[in-house]
Design a protein around this motif. Structure first.
Motif, PDB file in Angstrom:
ATOM      1  N   GLY A  58       0.718  -1.353  -0.077  1.00  0.00           N
ATOM      2  CA  GLY A  58       0.075   0.078  -0.134  1.00  0.00           C
ATOM      3  C   GLY A  58       0.810   1.252  -0.012  1.00  0.00           C
ATOM      4  N   THR A  59       2.075   1.240  -0.532  1.00  0.00           N
ATOM      5  CA  THR A  59       2.872   2.408  -0.991  1.00  0.00           C
ATOM      6  C   THR A  59       2.992   2.528  -2.136  1.00  0.00           C
ATOM      7  N   PRO A  60       2.199   3.488  -2.718  1.00  0.00           N
ATOM      8  CA  PRO A  60       2.297   3.733  -4.310  1.00  0.00           C
ATOM      9  C   PRO A  60       3.793   4.143  -4.720  1.00  0.00           C
ATOM     10  N   PRO A  61       4.323   3.202  -5.889  1.00  0.00           N
ATOM     11  CA  PRO A  61       5.509   3.746  -6.086  1.00  0.00           C
ATOM     12  C   PRO A  61       5.625   4.839  -7.199  1.00  0.00           C
ATOM     13  N   LEU A  62       6.825   5.532  -7.276  1.00  0.00           N
ATOM     14  CA  LEU A  62       6.842   6.657  -8.441  1.00  0.00           C
ATOM     15  C   LEU A  62       7.982   5.900  -9.284  1.00  0.00           C
ATOM     16  N   VAL A  63       7.660   5.657 -10.413  1.00  0.00           N
ATOM     17  CA  VAL A  63       8.735   4.855 -11.374  1.00  0.00           C
ATOM     18  C   VAL A  63       8.854   5.487 -12.843  1.00  0.00           C
ATOM     19  N   ALA A  64      10.006   5.213 -13.272  1.00  0.00           N
ATOM     20  CA  ALA A  64      10.350   5.824 -14.621  1.00  0.00           C
ATOM     21  C   ALA A  64       9.745   4.604 -15.485  1.00  0.00           C
ATOM     22  N   PRO A  65       9.540   5.280 -16.744  1.00  0.00           N
ATOM     23  CA  PRO A  65       8.823   4.490 -18.097  1.00  0.00           C
ATOM     24  C   PRO A  65       9.611   3.653 -18.723  1.00  0.00           C
ATOM     25  N   THR A  66      10.415   2.768 -17.934  1.00  0.00           N
ATOM     26  CA  THR A  66      11.283   1.595 -18.384  1.00  0.00           C
ATOM     27  C   THR A  66      10.978   0.283 -17.858  1.00  0.00           C
ATOM     28  N   GLY A  67      11.513  -0.778 -18.870  1.00  0.00           N
ATOM     29  CA  GLY A  67      11.674  -2.285 -18.257  1.00  0.00           C
ATOM     30  C   GLY A  67      10.258  -2.770 -17.434  1.00  0.00           C
ATOM     31  N   GLY A  68      10.837  -3.353 -16.462  1.00  0.00           N
ATOM     32  CA  GLY A  68       9.609  -3.755 -15.700  1.00  0.00           C
ATOM     33  C   GLY A  68       8.837  -2.950 -14.820  1.00  0.00           C
ATOM     34  N   LEU A  69       9.399  -1.537 -14.622  1.00  0.00           N
ATOM     35  CA  LEU A  69       8.687  -0.599 -14.126  1.00  0.00           C
ATOM     36  C   LEU A  69       7.465  -0.339 -14.753  1.00  0.00           C
ATOM     37  N   ALA A  70       7.596  -0.066 -15.992  1.00  0.00           N
ATOM     38  CA  ALA A  70       6.465   0.437 -17.023  1.00  0.00           C
ATOM     39  C   ALA A  70       5.315  -1.032 -17.011  1.00  0.00           C
ATOM     40  N   ASP A  71       5.983  -2.134 -16.947  1.00  0.00           N
ATOM     41  CA  ASP A  71       5.077  -3.220 -17.182  1.00  0.00           C
ATOM     42  C   ASP A  71       4.448  -3.514 -15.711  1.00  0.00           C
ATOM     43  N   SER A  72       4.619  -2.881 -14.529  1.00  0.00           N
ATOM     44  CA  SER A  72       3.958  -3.236 -13.486  1.00  0.00           C
ATOM     45  C   SER A  72       3.316  -2.250 -12.709  1.00  0.00           C
ATOM     46  N   VAL A  73       3.481  -1.163 -13.092  1.00  0.00           N
ATOM     47  CA  VAL A  73       2.652  -0.208 -12.273  1.00  0.00           C
ATOM     48  C   VAL A  73       1.909   0.667 -13.304  1.00  0.00           C
ATOM     49  N   VAL A  74       0.353   0.758 -12.847  1.00  0.00           N
ATOM     50  CA  VAL A  74      -0.489   1.416 -13.631  1.00  0.00           C
ATOM     51  C   VAL A  74      -0.503   2.773 -13.166  1.00  0.00           C
ATOM     52  N   ASP A  75      -0.203   3.997 -14.228  1.00  0.00           N
ATOM     53  CA  ASP A  75      -0.156   5.103 -13.625  1.00  0.00           C
ATOM     54  C   ASP A  75      -1.916   5.618 -13.005  1.00  0.00           C
ATOM     55  N   ALA A  76      -1.765   6.264 -12.072  1.00  0.00           N
ATOM     56  CA  ALA A  76      -3.132   6.623 -11.327  1.00  0.00           C
ATOM     57  C   ALA A  76      -3.516   7.913 -12.223  1.00  0.00           C
ATOM     58  N   THR A  77      -2.718   8.640 -12.732  1.00  0.00           N
ATOM     59  CA  THR A  77      -3.218   9.832 -13.392  1.00  0.00           C
ATOM     60  C   THR A  77      -4.035   9.622 -14.558  1.00  0.00           C
ATOM     61  N   ALA A  78      -3.267   8.721 -15.418  1.00  0.00           N
ATOM     62  CA  ALA A  78      -3.799   8.172 -16.695  1.00  0.00           C
ATOM     63  C   ALA A  78      -5.143   7.275 -16.483  1.00  0.00           C
ATOM     64  N   ASP A  79      -5.200   6.636 -15.377  1.00  0.00           N
ATOM     65  CA  ASP A  79      -6.185   5.423 -15.087  1.00  0.00           C
ATOM     66  C   ASP A  79      -6.530   5.791 -13.723  1.00  0.00           C
ATOM     67  N   ALA A  80      -7.317   6.674 -13.625  1.00  0.00           N
ATOM     68  CA  ALA A  80      -7.959   6.664 -12.240  1.00  0.00           C
ATOM     69  C   ALA A  80      -8.572   5.673 -11.528  1.00  0.00           C
TER      70      ALA A  80
END
Length: 486
Positions: free
Chosen positions: A398-420
Protein backbone atom coordinates in the motif's frame (compact mmCIF):
# COMPACT_ATOMS: atom_id res chain seq x y z
CA UNK A 1 10.23 -32.59 -15.84
CA UNK A 2 13.68 -32.45 -14.25
CA UNK A 3 14.80 -28.83 -14.05
CA UNK A 4 18.28 -27.64 -13.08
CA UNK A 5 18.27 -24.00 -12.04
CA UNK A 6 21.89 -22.77 -12.15
CA UNK A 7 22.60 -19.47 -10.40
CA UNK A 8 25.42 -17.59 -8.65
CA UNK A 9 23.10 -16.40 -5.84
CA UNK A 10 19.90 -17.45 -4.12
CA UNK A 11 17.93 -15.79 -1.33
CA UNK A 12 17.96 -16.18 1.61
CA UNK A 13 21.40 -17.83 1.50
CA UNK A 14 23.31 -15.31 -0.62
CA UNK A 15 21.90 -12.27 -2.39
CA UNK A 16 23.22 -9.10 -4.01
CA UNK A 17 20.08 -8.09 -5.92
CA UNK A 18 16.98 -9.23 -7.75
CA UNK A 19 18.62 -12.39 -9.14
CA UNK A 20 18.92 -13.71 -5.59
CA UNK A 21 15.22 -13.13 -4.95
CA UNK A 22 14.21 -14.79 -8.24
CA UNK A 23 16.45 -17.79 -7.55
CA UNK A 24 14.82 -18.25 -4.17
CA UNK A 25 11.22 -17.93 -5.34
CA UNK A 26 10.92 -19.23 -8.94
CA UNK A 27 12.30 -22.75 -8.28
CA UNK A 28 9.86 -23.12 -5.38
CA UNK A 29 6.98 -22.07 -7.65
CA UNK A 30 8.10 -24.61 -10.27
CA UNK A 31 8.32 -27.34 -7.62
CA UNK A 32 4.78 -26.46 -6.54
CA UNK A 33 3.68 -27.24 -10.12
CA UNK A 34 5.01 -30.79 -9.70
CA UNK A 35 8.47 -30.54 -11.27
CA UNK A 36 11.70 -31.95 -9.82
CA UNK A 37 13.74 -28.77 -9.35
CA UNK A 38 17.37 -28.65 -8.25
CA UNK A 39 19.19 -25.38 -7.69
CA UNK A 40 22.93 -25.40 -8.38
CA UNK A 41 24.73 -22.77 -6.31
CA UNK A 42 28.34 -22.30 -5.13
CA UNK A 43 28.91 -23.13 -1.46
CA UNK A 44 30.15 -19.70 -0.39
CA UNK A 45 31.79 -19.02 2.95
CA UNK A 46 29.34 -18.48 5.79
CA UNK A 47 26.23 -19.83 4.02
CA UNK A 48 23.70 -21.52 6.28
CA UNK A 49 21.21 -23.80 4.53
CA UNK A 50 18.73 -25.64 6.73
CA UNK A 51 17.43 -28.97 5.44
CA UNK A 52 18.17 -32.64 4.99
CA UNK A 53 21.76 -32.97 3.76
CA UNK A 54 22.42 -35.92 1.48
CA UNK A 55 25.67 -37.73 0.81
CA UNK A 56 28.27 -35.63 -1.00
CA UNK A 57 28.94 -36.36 -4.68
CA UNK A 58 32.53 -36.12 -5.85
CA UNK A 59 33.40 -34.00 -8.91
CA UNK A 60 36.91 -35.10 -9.96
CA UNK A 61 39.59 -32.61 -10.99
CA UNK A 62 39.62 -32.13 -14.74
CA UNK A 63 42.03 -30.09 -16.86
CA UNK A 64 42.37 -26.68 -15.22
CA UNK A 65 39.48 -27.36 -12.85
CA UNK A 66 40.12 -28.37 -9.23
CA UNK A 67 38.22 -31.23 -7.63
CA UNK A 68 34.87 -30.27 -6.11
CA UNK A 69 31.88 -31.82 -4.41
CA UNK A 70 28.11 -31.53 -4.77
CA UNK A 71 26.26 -31.36 -1.47
CA UNK A 72 22.51 -32.02 -1.96
CA UNK A 73 20.23 -30.35 0.59
CA UNK A 74 16.44 -30.80 0.52
CA UNK A 75 14.89 -27.55 1.77
CA UNK A 76 11.41 -26.75 3.02
CA UNK A 77 10.23 -25.31 -0.31
CA UNK A 78 10.43 -28.76 -1.92
CA UNK A 79 13.54 -27.81 -3.89
CA UNK A 80 16.85 -29.64 -3.68
CA UNK A 81 19.84 -27.31 -3.35
CA UNK A 82 23.03 -28.61 -4.98
CA UNK A 83 25.84 -26.76 -3.24
CA UNK A 84 29.02 -26.78 -5.32
CA UNK A 85 31.75 -27.05 -2.71
CA UNK A 86 35.23 -26.06 -3.86
CA UNK A 87 36.97 -24.26 -0.97
CA UNK A 88 39.80 -22.83 -3.05
CA UNK A 89 37.30 -21.03 -5.28
CA UNK A 90 34.31 -20.17 -3.09
CA UNK A 91 35.37 -20.06 0.57
CA UNK A 92 36.34 -16.38 0.64
CA UNK A 93 35.65 -13.35 2.82
CA UNK A 94 34.06 -11.17 0.12
CA UNK A 95 30.82 -11.52 -1.82
CA UNK A 96 29.93 -13.82 -4.70
CA UNK A 97 31.78 -11.72 -7.28
CA UNK A 98 34.05 -9.28 -5.43
CA UNK A 99 36.53 -9.41 -2.58
CA UNK A 100 36.25 -7.64 0.76
CA UNK A 101 37.59 -4.45 -0.88
CA UNK A 102 34.96 -4.48 -3.63
CA UNK A 103 37.31 -5.64 -6.41
CA UNK A 104 36.38 -8.40 -8.85
CA UNK A 105 38.09 -11.69 -8.02
CA UNK A 106 40.88 -12.16 -10.55
CA UNK A 107 39.87 -15.79 -11.08
CA UNK A 108 36.14 -15.24 -11.66
CA UNK A 109 36.55 -16.86 -15.05
CA UNK A 110 37.64 -20.06 -13.28
CA UNK A 111 35.08 -19.82 -10.48
CA UNK A 112 32.10 -19.41 -12.78
CA UNK A 113 33.56 -21.47 -15.58
CA UNK A 114 33.43 -24.40 -13.16
CA UNK A 115 29.86 -23.57 -12.15
CA UNK A 116 28.81 -23.53 -15.82
CA UNK A 117 30.64 -26.80 -16.56
CA UNK A 118 29.00 -28.65 -13.66
CA UNK A 119 25.60 -27.24 -14.68
CA UNK A 120 26.06 -28.64 -18.17
CA UNK A 121 27.30 -32.01 -16.89
CA UNK A 122 24.07 -32.37 -14.90
CA UNK A 123 22.21 -32.21 -18.22
CA UNK A 124 24.09 -35.07 -19.93
CA UNK A 125 24.16 -38.86 -19.63
CA UNK A 126 27.37 -38.39 -17.61
CA UNK A 127 25.46 -36.52 -14.90
CA UNK A 128 27.30 -36.89 -11.60
CA UNK A 129 24.00 -37.56 -9.79
CA UNK A 130 23.17 -41.27 -10.15
CA UNK A 131 19.78 -41.75 -11.77
CA UNK A 132 19.10 -38.06 -12.32
CA UNK A 133 19.66 -35.93 -15.41
CA UNK A 134 18.14 -32.55 -16.12
CA UNK A 135 15.68 -32.21 -19.00
CA UNK A 136 16.30 -28.45 -18.92
CA UNK A 137 19.29 -26.49 -17.66
CA UNK A 138 18.16 -22.97 -16.79
CA UNK A 139 21.21 -20.69 -16.67
CA UNK A 140 20.93 -17.29 -15.02
CA UNK A 141 23.11 -14.35 -16.05
CA UNK A 142 26.73 -14.50 -17.16
CA UNK A 143 28.13 -16.64 -14.29
CA UNK A 144 26.26 -19.69 -15.61
CA UNK A 145 25.91 -18.68 -19.26
CA UNK A 146 28.63 -21.01 -20.58
CA UNK A 147 26.37 -23.95 -19.72
CA UNK A 148 24.36 -23.69 -22.98
CA UNK A 149 27.60 -23.71 -24.99
CA UNK A 150 28.88 -26.73 -23.06
CA UNK A 151 25.60 -28.53 -23.69
CA UNK A 152 25.78 -27.68 -27.39
CA UNK A 153 29.26 -29.20 -27.51
CA UNK A 154 28.03 -32.32 -25.67
CA UNK A 155 25.13 -32.64 -28.10
CA UNK A 156 27.56 -32.81 -31.03
CA UNK A 157 29.18 -35.87 -29.46
CA UNK A 158 25.92 -37.60 -28.50
CA UNK A 159 23.99 -38.71 -31.59
CA UNK A 160 21.16 -40.03 -29.38
CA UNK A 161 20.81 -36.52 -27.87
CA UNK A 162 20.85 -37.57 -24.22
CA UNK A 163 21.50 -33.90 -23.55
CA UNK A 164 19.32 -31.33 -21.80
CA UNK A 165 17.81 -28.32 -23.48
CA UNK A 166 19.13 -24.98 -22.26
CA UNK A 167 17.47 -21.70 -21.33
CA UNK A 168 19.37 -18.55 -20.36
CA UNK A 169 17.77 -15.68 -18.48
CA UNK A 170 19.15 -12.13 -18.67
CA UNK A 171 18.62 -10.34 -15.39
CA UNK A 172 20.76 -7.33 -16.36
CA UNK A 173 22.48 -6.77 -19.72
CA UNK A 174 25.02 -4.47 -18.07
CA UNK A 175 26.91 -7.45 -16.65
CA UNK A 176 28.28 -9.82 -19.30
CA UNK A 177 31.25 -11.74 -17.91
CA UNK A 178 33.87 -10.48 -20.36
CA UNK A 179 37.35 -12.03 -20.10
CA UNK A 180 40.49 -12.24 -22.27
CA UNK A 181 40.15 -14.57 -25.25
CA UNK A 182 43.14 -16.59 -24.07
CA UNK A 183 40.85 -18.02 -21.39
CA UNK A 184 38.91 -19.81 -24.14
CA UNK A 185 41.36 -22.72 -24.06
CA UNK A 186 40.89 -23.29 -20.33
CA UNK A 187 37.10 -22.99 -20.69
CA UNK A 188 37.03 -25.55 -23.48
CA UNK A 189 35.62 -23.24 -26.16
CA UNK A 190 36.17 -24.95 -29.54
CA UNK A 191 38.25 -22.89 -31.99
CA UNK A 192 35.38 -22.54 -34.46
CA UNK A 193 33.26 -20.92 -31.72
CA UNK A 194 35.78 -18.24 -30.83
CA UNK A 195 34.73 -15.84 -33.58
CA UNK A 196 32.00 -13.23 -33.89
CA UNK A 197 29.36 -15.94 -34.47
CA UNK A 198 30.37 -17.54 -31.21
CA UNK A 199 31.71 -16.06 -27.97
CA UNK A 200 33.88 -13.22 -29.31
CA UNK A 201 33.00 -9.71 -28.09
CA UNK A 202 35.33 -6.90 -29.20
CA UNK A 203 38.30 -9.25 -29.23
CA UNK A 204 37.46 -10.76 -25.87
CA UNK A 205 35.28 -13.61 -24.66
CA UNK A 206 31.78 -12.89 -23.35
CA UNK A 207 30.17 -15.58 -21.22
CA UNK A 208 26.75 -13.99 -21.61
CA UNK A 209 27.10 -13.92 -25.40
CA UNK A 210 27.89 -17.65 -25.31
CA UNK A 211 24.59 -18.27 -23.56
CA UNK A 212 22.67 -16.11 -26.03
CA UNK A 213 24.24 -17.85 -29.02
CA UNK A 214 23.74 -21.45 -27.93
CA UNK A 215 20.62 -21.63 -25.73
CA UNK A 216 17.42 -23.07 -27.16
CA UNK A 217 15.51 -20.25 -25.45
CA UNK A 218 16.35 -16.83 -24.02
CA UNK A 219 14.24 -15.07 -21.45
CA UNK A 220 14.47 -11.78 -19.66
CA UNK A 221 12.62 -10.40 -16.71
CA UNK A 222 9.93 -8.21 -18.27
CA UNK A 223 8.25 -7.79 -21.67
CA UNK A 224 9.36 -4.17 -22.05
CA UNK A 225 13.00 -5.03 -21.24
CA UNK A 226 12.86 -7.79 -23.87
CA UNK A 227 12.07 -5.09 -26.44
CA UNK A 228 14.53 -2.56 -25.03
CA UNK A 229 17.57 -4.86 -25.12
CA UNK A 230 17.14 -5.29 -28.86
CA UNK A 231 18.09 -1.61 -29.28
CA UNK A 232 21.57 -0.05 -29.14
CA UNK A 233 20.54 2.12 -26.17
CA UNK A 234 19.84 -0.84 -23.87
CA UNK A 235 21.52 -3.81 -25.59
CA UNK A 236 25.05 -3.16 -24.22
CA UNK A 237 26.63 -4.19 -27.51
CA UNK A 238 24.66 -7.43 -27.86
CA UNK A 239 21.49 -5.96 -29.37
CA UNK A 240 22.38 -7.41 -32.77
CA UNK A 241 22.68 -10.92 -31.33
CA UNK A 242 19.32 -10.50 -29.60
CA UNK A 243 17.62 -9.21 -32.75
CA UNK A 244 19.01 -12.17 -34.67
CA UNK A 245 17.55 -14.54 -32.04
CA UNK A 246 14.35 -12.60 -31.41
CA UNK A 247 12.26 -15.71 -32.16
CA UNK A 248 13.86 -17.39 -29.12
CA UNK A 249 13.48 -14.37 -26.79
CA UNK A 250 10.63 -13.99 -24.29
CA UNK A 251 10.00 -11.35 -21.64
CA UNK A 252 8.41 -12.84 -18.52
CA UNK A 253 7.72 -10.44 -15.67
CA UNK A 254 9.28 -11.52 -12.38
CA UNK A 255 7.04 -12.24 -9.45
CA UNK A 256 7.61 -11.74 -5.75
CA UNK A 257 7.51 -14.16 -2.85
CA UNK A 258 4.09 -13.16 -1.54
CA UNK A 259 4.60 -15.19 1.62
CA UNK A 260 7.68 -13.18 2.61
CA UNK A 261 6.44 -9.84 1.24
CA UNK A 262 2.94 -9.67 2.69
CA UNK A 263 2.03 -6.97 5.22
CA UNK A 264 -0.66 -9.16 6.79
CA UNK A 265 1.93 -11.51 8.29
CA UNK A 266 5.34 -9.91 7.74
CA UNK A 267 7.36 -10.80 10.84
CA UNK A 268 9.72 -7.86 10.22
CA UNK A 269 6.92 -5.35 10.88
CA UNK A 270 5.77 -4.05 14.23
CA UNK A 271 2.15 -3.76 13.07
CA UNK A 272 0.59 -6.09 10.46
CA UNK A 273 -2.17 -4.72 8.25
CA UNK A 274 -4.40 -5.54 5.30
CA UNK A 275 -6.11 -3.71 2.46
CA UNK A 276 -9.33 -3.58 4.48
CA UNK A 277 -7.61 -2.25 7.61
CA UNK A 278 -4.77 0.20 6.98
CA UNK A 279 -4.52 1.36 10.60
CA UNK A 280 -1.41 -0.80 11.00
CA UNK A 281 0.26 1.00 8.10
CA UNK A 282 -0.18 4.36 9.83
CA UNK A 283 1.32 2.88 13.01
CA UNK A 284 4.26 1.50 11.01
CA UNK A 285 4.88 4.96 9.59
CA UNK A 286 4.94 6.53 13.04
CA UNK A 287 7.22 3.77 14.34
CA UNK A 288 9.63 4.24 11.41
CA UNK A 289 9.73 7.99 11.93
CA UNK A 290 10.47 7.49 15.62
CA UNK A 291 13.09 4.78 14.99
CA UNK A 292 14.99 6.99 12.53
CA UNK A 293 14.70 10.25 14.43
CA UNK A 294 12.34 11.94 11.98
CA UNK A 295 9.51 14.19 13.11
CA UNK A 296 6.56 11.92 13.92
CA UNK A 297 3.79 13.27 11.71
CA UNK A 298 0.95 11.55 9.87
CA UNK A 299 0.61 14.55 7.55
CA UNK A 300 4.27 14.60 6.43
CA UNK A 301 4.57 12.78 3.09
CA UNK A 302 7.29 10.16 3.66
CA UNK A 303 9.23 9.08 0.56
CA UNK A 304 11.21 5.83 0.69
CA UNK A 305 14.22 4.53 -1.26
CA UNK A 306 15.80 1.06 -0.95
CA UNK A 307 18.35 0.81 -3.72
CA UNK A 308 21.89 0.70 -4.97
CA UNK A 309 22.96 4.33 -4.89
CA UNK A 310 23.92 4.80 -8.52
CA UNK A 311 22.90 7.04 -11.44
CA UNK A 312 21.32 3.96 -13.09
CA UNK A 313 18.83 3.94 -10.22
CA UNK A 314 18.16 7.68 -10.65
CA UNK A 315 19.53 8.59 -7.22
CA UNK A 316 20.99 11.79 -8.65
CA UNK A 317 17.43 12.82 -9.58
CA UNK A 318 16.34 12.31 -5.97
CA UNK A 319 19.16 14.60 -4.82
CA UNK A 320 18.47 17.14 -7.54
CA UNK A 321 14.84 17.43 -6.44
CA UNK A 322 15.35 17.06 -2.71
CA UNK A 323 13.75 20.45 -1.99
CA UNK A 324 10.56 19.38 -3.77
CA UNK A 325 10.44 16.13 -1.81
CA UNK A 326 10.93 17.95 1.50
CA UNK A 327 8.45 20.75 0.80
CA UNK A 328 5.58 21.15 3.27
CA UNK A 329 7.38 18.99 5.84
CA UNK A 330 8.05 16.08 3.46
CA UNK A 331 10.49 13.38 4.53
CA UNK A 332 12.95 11.02 2.84
CA UNK A 333 14.29 7.69 4.10
CA UNK A 334 17.10 6.01 2.14
CA UNK A 335 18.62 2.54 2.58
CA UNK A 336 21.42 1.43 0.28
CA UNK A 337 25.01 1.84 -0.79
CA UNK A 338 26.82 2.60 -4.01
CA UNK A 339 28.83 5.41 -5.55
CA UNK A 340 30.74 7.39 -2.90
CA UNK A 341 29.67 10.79 -4.27
CA UNK A 342 25.97 9.97 -4.10
CA UNK A 343 26.33 8.35 -0.67
CA UNK A 344 28.14 11.40 0.69
CA UNK A 345 25.59 13.83 -0.74
CA UNK A 346 22.72 11.90 0.83
CA UNK A 347 24.47 11.60 4.20
CA UNK A 348 25.20 15.33 4.08
CA UNK A 349 21.50 16.05 3.47
CA UNK A 350 20.58 13.88 6.45
CA UNK A 351 23.04 15.73 8.67
CA UNK A 352 21.65 19.10 7.57
CA UNK A 353 17.99 18.14 8.08
CA UNK A 354 17.88 15.18 10.50
CA UNK A 355 14.16 15.58 11.21
CA UNK A 356 13.34 15.19 7.52
CA UNK A 357 16.04 12.98 5.99
CA UNK A 358 17.56 9.72 7.24
CA UNK A 359 20.15 7.69 5.32
CA UNK A 360 21.39 4.21 6.21
CA UNK A 361 24.44 3.22 4.16
CA UNK A 362 24.53 -0.56 3.73
CA UNK A 363 21.75 -3.11 3.72
CA UNK A 364 19.37 -4.21 6.44
CA UNK A 365 16.58 -6.64 5.57
CA UNK A 366 14.38 -5.63 8.49
CA UNK A 367 14.69 -1.93 7.69
CA UNK A 368 13.92 -2.64 4.02
CA UNK A 369 10.60 -4.20 5.03
CA UNK A 370 9.85 -1.38 7.46
CA UNK A 371 10.51 1.28 4.81
CA UNK A 372 8.16 -0.49 2.40
CA UNK A 373 5.47 -0.54 5.09
CA UNK A 374 6.10 2.87 6.67
CA UNK A 375 6.69 5.06 3.63
CA UNK A 376 3.84 6.81 1.84
CA UNK A 377 5.47 6.76 -1.61
CA UNK A 378 8.39 4.66 -2.90
CA UNK A 379 10.84 6.23 -5.39
CA UNK A 380 12.33 4.26 -8.34
CA UNK A 381 13.26 6.77 -11.08
CA UNK A 382 15.69 4.31 -12.73
CA UNK A 383 17.27 5.10 -16.08
CA UNK A 384 16.85 1.42 -16.91
CA UNK A 385 15.38 -1.39 -14.84
CA UNK A 386 15.17 -4.91 -16.32
CA UNK A 387 12.36 -5.78 -13.92
CA UNK A 388 12.69 -4.40 -10.42
CA UNK A 389 10.98 -5.94 -7.41
CA UNK A 390 10.63 -3.06 -4.98
CA UNK A 391 7.86 -1.46 -7.04
CA UNK A 392 5.91 -4.71 -6.60
CA UNK A 393 6.69 -4.90 -2.87
CA UNK A 394 5.54 -1.29 -2.57
CA UNK A 395 2.19 -1.92 -4.21
CA UNK A 396 1.65 -5.01 -2.05
CA UNK A 397 2.32 -2.83 1.02
CA UNK A 398 0.00 0.00 0.00
CA UNK A 399 2.93 2.31 -0.73
CA UNK A 400 2.31 3.69 -4.25
CA UNK A 401 5.58 3.70 -6.21
CA UNK A 402 6.84 6.53 -8.40
CA UNK A 403 8.73 4.95 -11.29
CA UNK A 404 10.42 5.68 -14.60
CA UNK A 405 8.77 4.51 -17.85
CA UNK A 406 11.25 1.68 -18.48
CA UNK A 407 11.56 -2.11 -18.30
CA UNK A 408 9.59 -3.93 -15.64
CA UNK A 409 8.63 -0.65 -13.98
CA UNK A 410 6.47 0.24 -16.97
CA UNK A 411 5.05 -3.29 -17.05
CA UNK A 412 4.05 -3.51 -13.40
CA UNK A 413 2.77 -0.06 -12.35
CA UNK A 414 -0.52 1.42 -13.58
CA UNK A 415 -0.30 5.21 -13.65
CA UNK A 416 -2.96 6.72 -11.39
CA UNK A 417 -3.22 9.91 -13.40
CA UNK A 418 -3.80 8.14 -16.72
CA UNK A 419 -6.11 5.51 -15.21
CA UNK A 420 -7.90 6.83 -12.14
CA UNK A 421 -9.96 3.66 -11.69
CA UNK A 422 -7.06 1.14 -11.72
CA UNK A 423 -4.01 3.30 -10.99
CA UNK A 424 -1.55 1.86 -8.47
CA UNK A 425 1.33 4.36 -8.64
CA UNK A 426 2.90 7.14 -10.68
CA UNK A 427 4.78 6.56 -13.94
CA UNK A 428 7.02 9.38 -15.11
CA UNK A 429 5.82 10.70 -18.46
CA UNK A 430 9.40 10.99 -19.65
CA UNK A 431 12.76 9.91 -18.22
CA UNK A 432 15.05 12.45 -16.60
CA UNK A 433 14.77 15.44 -14.30
CA UNK A 434 11.66 17.11 -15.69
CA UNK A 435 9.73 13.82 -15.78
CA UNK A 436 10.68 13.09 -12.17
CA UNK A 437 9.69 16.55 -10.94
CA UNK A 438 6.33 16.37 -12.70
CA UNK A 439 5.58 12.92 -11.27
CA UNK A 440 6.49 14.06 -7.74
CA UNK A 441 4.02 16.94 -8.12
CA UNK A 442 1.28 14.52 -9.20
CA UNK A 443 2.01 12.17 -6.30
CA UNK A 444 1.87 15.06 -3.82
CA UNK A 445 -1.45 16.21 -5.25
CA UNK A 446 -2.93 12.72 -4.93
CA UNK A 447 -1.60 12.30 -1.38
CA UNK A 448 -3.48 15.45 -0.37
CA UNK A 449 -6.76 13.80 -1.44
CA UNK A 450 -7.28 11.06 1.17
CA UNK A 451 -9.99 9.23 -0.77
CA UNK A 452 -7.94 9.21 -4.00
CA UNK A 453 -4.85 7.99 -2.13
CA UNK A 454 -6.76 5.16 -0.45
CA UNK A 455 -8.04 4.04 -3.86
CA UNK A 456 -4.49 3.96 -5.28
CA UNK A 457 -3.29 2.00 -2.25
CA UNK A 458 -6.14 -0.50 -2.54
CA UNK A 459 -5.50 -1.02 -6.26
CA UNK A 460 -1.85 -1.85 -5.64
CA UNK A 461 -2.57 -4.19 -2.73
CA UNK A 462 -5.13 -6.11 -4.81
CA UNK A 463 -2.73 -6.86 -7.67
CA UNK A 464 -1.44 -10.46 -7.94
CA UNK A 465 2.35 -10.29 -7.96
CA UNK A 466 3.03 -13.90 -6.87
CA UNK A 467 5.05 -16.32 -8.99
CA UNK A 468 2.33 -18.77 -10.08
CA UNK A 469 1.51 -17.20 -13.46
CA UNK A 470 5.14 -16.48 -14.36
CA UNK A 471 6.22 -19.99 -13.33
CA UNK A 472 3.63 -21.42 -15.73
CA UNK A 473 5.08 -19.23 -18.49
CA UNK A 474 8.56 -20.61 -17.77
CA UNK A 475 7.25 -24.16 -18.06
CA UNK A 476 5.96 -23.28 -21.54
CA UNK A 477 9.42 -21.94 -22.44
CA UNK A 478 11.05 -25.13 -21.13
CA UNK A 479 8.71 -27.30 -23.20
CA UNK A 480 9.52 -25.36 -26.37
CA UNK A 481 13.23 -25.55 -25.60
CA UNK A 482 13.07 -29.33 -25.15
CA UNK A 483 11.28 -29.69 -28.49
CA UNK A 484 13.92 -27.55 -30.22
CA UNK A 485 16.78 -29.52 -28.67
CA UNK A 486 15.57 -32.84 -30.06
Amino acid sequence: MNILFATPECAPYVKTGGLGDVSGALPAALAALGHDVRVLLPAYKGMKVAGDIGEGIEIPAYGHWPAAQLLPVRVSSGVTMLLLACPSLYQRDGGPYVDANGRDYEDNVVRFGLLSRVAADLGTRDSPIPGWRADVVHANDWPTALAPMNLARARMGDPQHHVAASVVTIHNMAFQGVFPMHDAEMLGVPHHWRGIDGVEFWGQLSMLKAGLQFAQAITTVSPTYAREIQTPEFGAGLDGVLRARADRLSGILNGIDDQVWNPAHDTQLLHPYTVTDLAGKARNKAALQKQLGLKVSAKAMLFGVVSRLTPQKGIDLVLQHLDALLADGGQLVVLGMGEPGLQEALVDAAQRTPKQVHVTVGFNEQLAHRIEAGADCFLMPSRFEPCGLNQMYSQAYGTPPLVAPTGGLADSVVDATADARNGSGFVMREPGASGFAEAVARARQAFADTAAWRRIQANGMARPFGWAASAARYVEVYERAVALAR
